[in-house]
Scaffold this active site. Structure first.
Site, PDB file in Angstrom:
ATOM      1  NE  ARG A 155      -4.065  -2.083   2.180  1.00 53.56           N
ATOM      2  CZ  ARG A 155      -4.718  -2.690   1.510  1.00 53.56           C
ATOM      3  NH1 ARG A 155      -4.665  -1.735   0.364  1.00 53.56           N
ATOM      4  NH2 ARG A 155      -5.523  -3.732   1.457  1.00 53.56           N
ATOM      5  CG  ASP A 161     -14.366  -6.245   0.447  1.00 55.51           C
ATOM      6  OD1 ASP A 161     -13.896  -7.397   0.779  1.00 55.51           O
ATOM      7  OD2 ASP A 161     -14.152  -5.105   0.576  1.00 55.51           O
TER       8      ASP A 161
HETATM    9  P1  ATP Z   1      -8.167  -3.333  -1.868  1.00 56.18           P
HETATM   10  O1  ATP Z   1      -8.806  -1.725  -1.575  1.00 56.18           O
HETATM   11  O2  ATP Z   1      -8.674  -4.723  -2.832  1.00 56.18           O
HETATM   12  O3  ATP Z   1      -7.126  -3.995  -0.959  1.00 56.18           O
HETATM   13  P2  ATP Z   1      -7.055  -1.252  -3.483  1.00 56.18           P
HETATM   14  O4  ATP Z   1      -6.102  -0.865  -4.911  1.00 56.18           O
HETATM   15  O5  ATP Z   1      -7.477  -0.376  -3.340  1.00 56.18           O
HETATM   16  O6  ATP Z   1      -6.899  -2.831  -3.128  1.00 56.18           O
HETATM   17  P3  ATP Z   1      -5.155   0.262  -2.043  1.00 56.18           P
HETATM   18  O7  ATP Z   1      -4.096   0.070  -0.802  1.00 56.18           O
HETATM   19  O8  ATP Z   1      -5.771   1.603  -1.376  1.00 56.18           O
HETATM   20  O9  ATP Z   1      -5.607  -0.410  -2.254  1.00 56.18           O
HETATM   21  O10 ATP Z   1      -4.195   1.330  -3.535  1.00 56.18           O
HETATM   22  C1  ATP Z   1      -2.929   0.247  -4.038  1.00 56.18           C
HETATM   23  C2  ATP Z   1      -2.826   1.213  -4.097  1.00 56.18           C
HETATM   24  O11 ATP Z   1      -3.074   2.751  -5.262  1.00 56.18           O
HETATM   25  C3  ATP Z   1      -1.463   1.987  -3.329  1.00 56.18           C
HETATM   26  O12 ATP Z   1       0.036   1.808  -4.306  1.00 56.18           O
HETATM   27  C4  ATP Z   1      -1.696   3.417  -3.484  1.00 56.18           C
HETATM   28  O13 ATP Z   1      -0.753   4.251  -2.988  1.00 56.18           O
HETATM   29  C5  ATP Z   1      -2.007   3.860  -4.619  1.00 56.18           C
HETATM   30  N1  ATP Z   1      -3.235   5.188  -4.668  1.00 56.18           N
HETATM   31  C6  ATP Z   1      -4.617   4.261  -3.995  1.00 56.18           C
HETATM   32  N2  ATP Z   1      -5.501   6.192  -4.183  1.00 56.18           N
HETATM   33  C7  ATP Z   1      -4.613   6.415  -4.824  1.00 56.18           C
HETATM   34  C8  ATP Z   1      -4.931   8.196  -5.549  1.00 56.18           C
HETATM   35  N3  ATP Z   1      -6.244   8.969  -4.772  1.00 56.18           N
HETATM   36  N4  ATP Z   1      -3.779   8.268  -6.531  1.00 56.18           N
HETATM   37  C9  ATP Z   1      -2.826   7.649  -6.404  1.00 56.18           C
HETATM   38  N5  ATP Z   1      -2.814   5.864  -5.711  1.00 56.18           N
HETATM   39  C10 ATP Z   1      -3.122   5.854  -5.324  1.00 56.18           C
END
Ligand code: ATP
Ligand code: MG
Length: 455
Positions: A166, A222
């Site tokens: 993350r 989810d």
């Molecule tokens: P899950 O929720 O299923 O675990 P996700 O893709 O939502 O998956 P996150 O940890 O929220 O998981 O985000 C994954 C990656 O995307 C991270 O490296 C984070 O820095 C990047 N990221 C999240 N939101 C943004 C944003 N608004 N702009 C740029 N990068 C983002």
């Protein structure tokens, strides 16, 4: 008939003339901002030619029509191999990255992208980006070339062979890396956060005029990705949740006034709980983020558990991790993970303590067993159905990139594979459960739970 081919004059009757077909169906193509050639697909030699999909074919999204209303359906470009492609395969350098939390099937997607590129198109240089977005720019992490030997058996394993993380998104540094390595295809597998990051990289690629296909594969255990039928890993999660729920049922049946409490995934959408409850059919109470409930009072959760114990001698409860958050406001500042997601307080532990305290106060003996199988579910390999979903999504991601589309995610809509512009995906509300829906009614019918609210 939900596939429309505008060259064959097979418009569906439900489309009213003048509807904005182009705006709904369009998917960005690299030729809009960079020069691309046109090459015969190597699949012409190996594949069944009738399998080629034309860029004029779209898939309708809204397929339930009402006779009395004019219905205009949204539509997306149909996925699949094209007869002519925008990249000479020998010039393609591709990279694959997995971001966010774990989900069954990540390795299957990575492996299938690799083999579709390598075996079907003859791409020779495919790289793995380690540990999510930060792998593009961290000096401590090594980008490595993938080989058949490295990826051959990864689909038998859970987790992600590439690693994930993350946080660590930096649009400029990531795009610099893409330019420096000369990547032409960038495959990004991840959830909502990942797709928000992917859109920023895509926009930067366009701004710099790079001939790069940026492709997403949506991942969320989810099942709340908008528009698509189902996301990979969800079926496996439901199947695994059965083991936890069945254990809770056994525990509840075996103790005096037994209570089995299971916490399942679902931060904003309770699909795993709903499907888990409906598959099991011994669950008495299902709690999801979308449907608020009260704890105290004659219709509240505690009294309902008591009523259930009086009637059946036991009570089995399934709760989603994002349910009942309004009961846990502690007044403390919210904590966030490195991606910016709010860290949720543990509703399972909260309910365990609350239920025990309520029955103890009322001097009623109960035996509560709490089961949290989250990490055991997330880390298993995908089941048969999910494996196939992963493979097909990955193949279509590659076909789309080869055809010269960029800034899209591969998805299944109405059982047909499509290319969804990432911007559209990001701007559409996640799929959640509606209290008035037939799905929620099925839950109420199966559990027999009341509304859990005084009004
Ligand atoms: P899950 O929720 O299923 O675990 P996700 O893709 O939502 O998956 P996150 O940890 O929220 O998981 O985000 C994954 C990656 O995307 C991270 O490296 C984070 O820095 C990047 N990221 C999240 N939101 C943004 C944003 N608004 N702009 C740029 N990068 C983002
Ligand atoms: Mg997320």
């Amino acid at each position: 008939e939900i596939v429309v081919d505008d060259q064959k004059d097979s418009y569906s009757k439900i489309l009213v003339p003048g509807s904005d077909r182009e705006a709904f169906g369009s998917c960005p193509m690299i030729r809009d901002w960079a020069n691309v050639g046109e090459y015969p697909s190597p699949l012409q030699a190996t594949g069944n030619v009738s399998n080629f999909v034309s860029n004029h074919e779209t898939v309708l999204v809204d397929i339930v029509a009402h006779k009395e209303n004019e219905t205009v359906s949204r539509e997306f470009v149909r996925a699949g191999p094209r007869e002519f492609i925008a990249f000479h395969p020998k010039t393609v350098k591709a990279c694959i990255v997995t971001c966010g939390g774990l989900c069954p099937g990540l390795n299957t997607v990575v492996r299938e992208i690799f083999f579709t590129l390598e075996k079907r198109y003859g791409v020779e240089e495919i790289y793995g980006i380690p540990y999510g977005y930060k792998g593009f720019h961290s000096k401590k992490l090594q980008i490595r070339k993938l080989t058949k030997r490295l990826v051959d058996t990864i689909h038998y394993k859970g987790g992600t062979f590439l690693g994930s993380s993350r946080g660590g998104h930096d649009t400029q540094l990531i795009t610099d890396c893409i330019e420096r390595y000369g990547f032409r295809h960038v495959y990004i597998i991840g959830g909502d956060g990942t797709h928000r990051g992917a859109l920023k990289i895509y926009e930067e690629i366009r701004r710099r005029g790079l001939k790069v296909a940026l492709v997403g594969v949506p991942k969320t255990i989810d099942n709340d990705v908008p528009l698509i039928d189902k996301s990979f890993g969800f079926d496996t999660a439901v199947e695994e949740s059965q083991r936890a729920i069945r254990s809770a049922v056994v525990e509840a049946k075996s103790g005096i006034h037994g209570i089995g409490l299971v916490k399942l995934m679902g931060r904003h959408a309770g699909w795993i709980c709903v499907y888990g409850t409906l598959s099991n059919r011994d669950v008495d109470i299902c709690l999801v983020p979308e449907v608020p409930f009260e704890l105290e009072g004659p219709r509240g959760l505690y009294q309902t558990i008591h009523d259930c114990i009086k009637a059946k001698g036991r009570c089995v409860i399934v709760v989603a991790e994002g349910a009942g958050m309004d009961h846990m406001q502690t007044g403390k500042e919210v904590e966030r993970d490195p991606s910016g997601n709010v860290k949720l307080a543990d509703i399972g532990l909260f309910l365990k303590a609350g239920i025990n305290a309520w029955f103890s106060y009322n001097k009623i003996e109960v035996n509560l067993k709490y089961i949290d199988p989250t990490y055991m579910i997330r880390t298993v390999p995908p089941n048969g159905g999910d494996s196939l979903t992963c493979a097909i999504l990955a193949q279509n991601a590659v076909h789309g990139a080869m055809a010269g589309f960029s800034g899209f995610s591969a998805g299944l809509i109405n059982t047909h594979n499509v290319l969804i512009p990432i911007e559209t995906l990001n701007n559409t509300k996640p799929k959640t459960i509606h209290e008035g829906s037939r799905m929620w009614q099925r839950v109420l019918d199966s559990t027999g739970q009341p509304s859990l609210r005084s009004h």
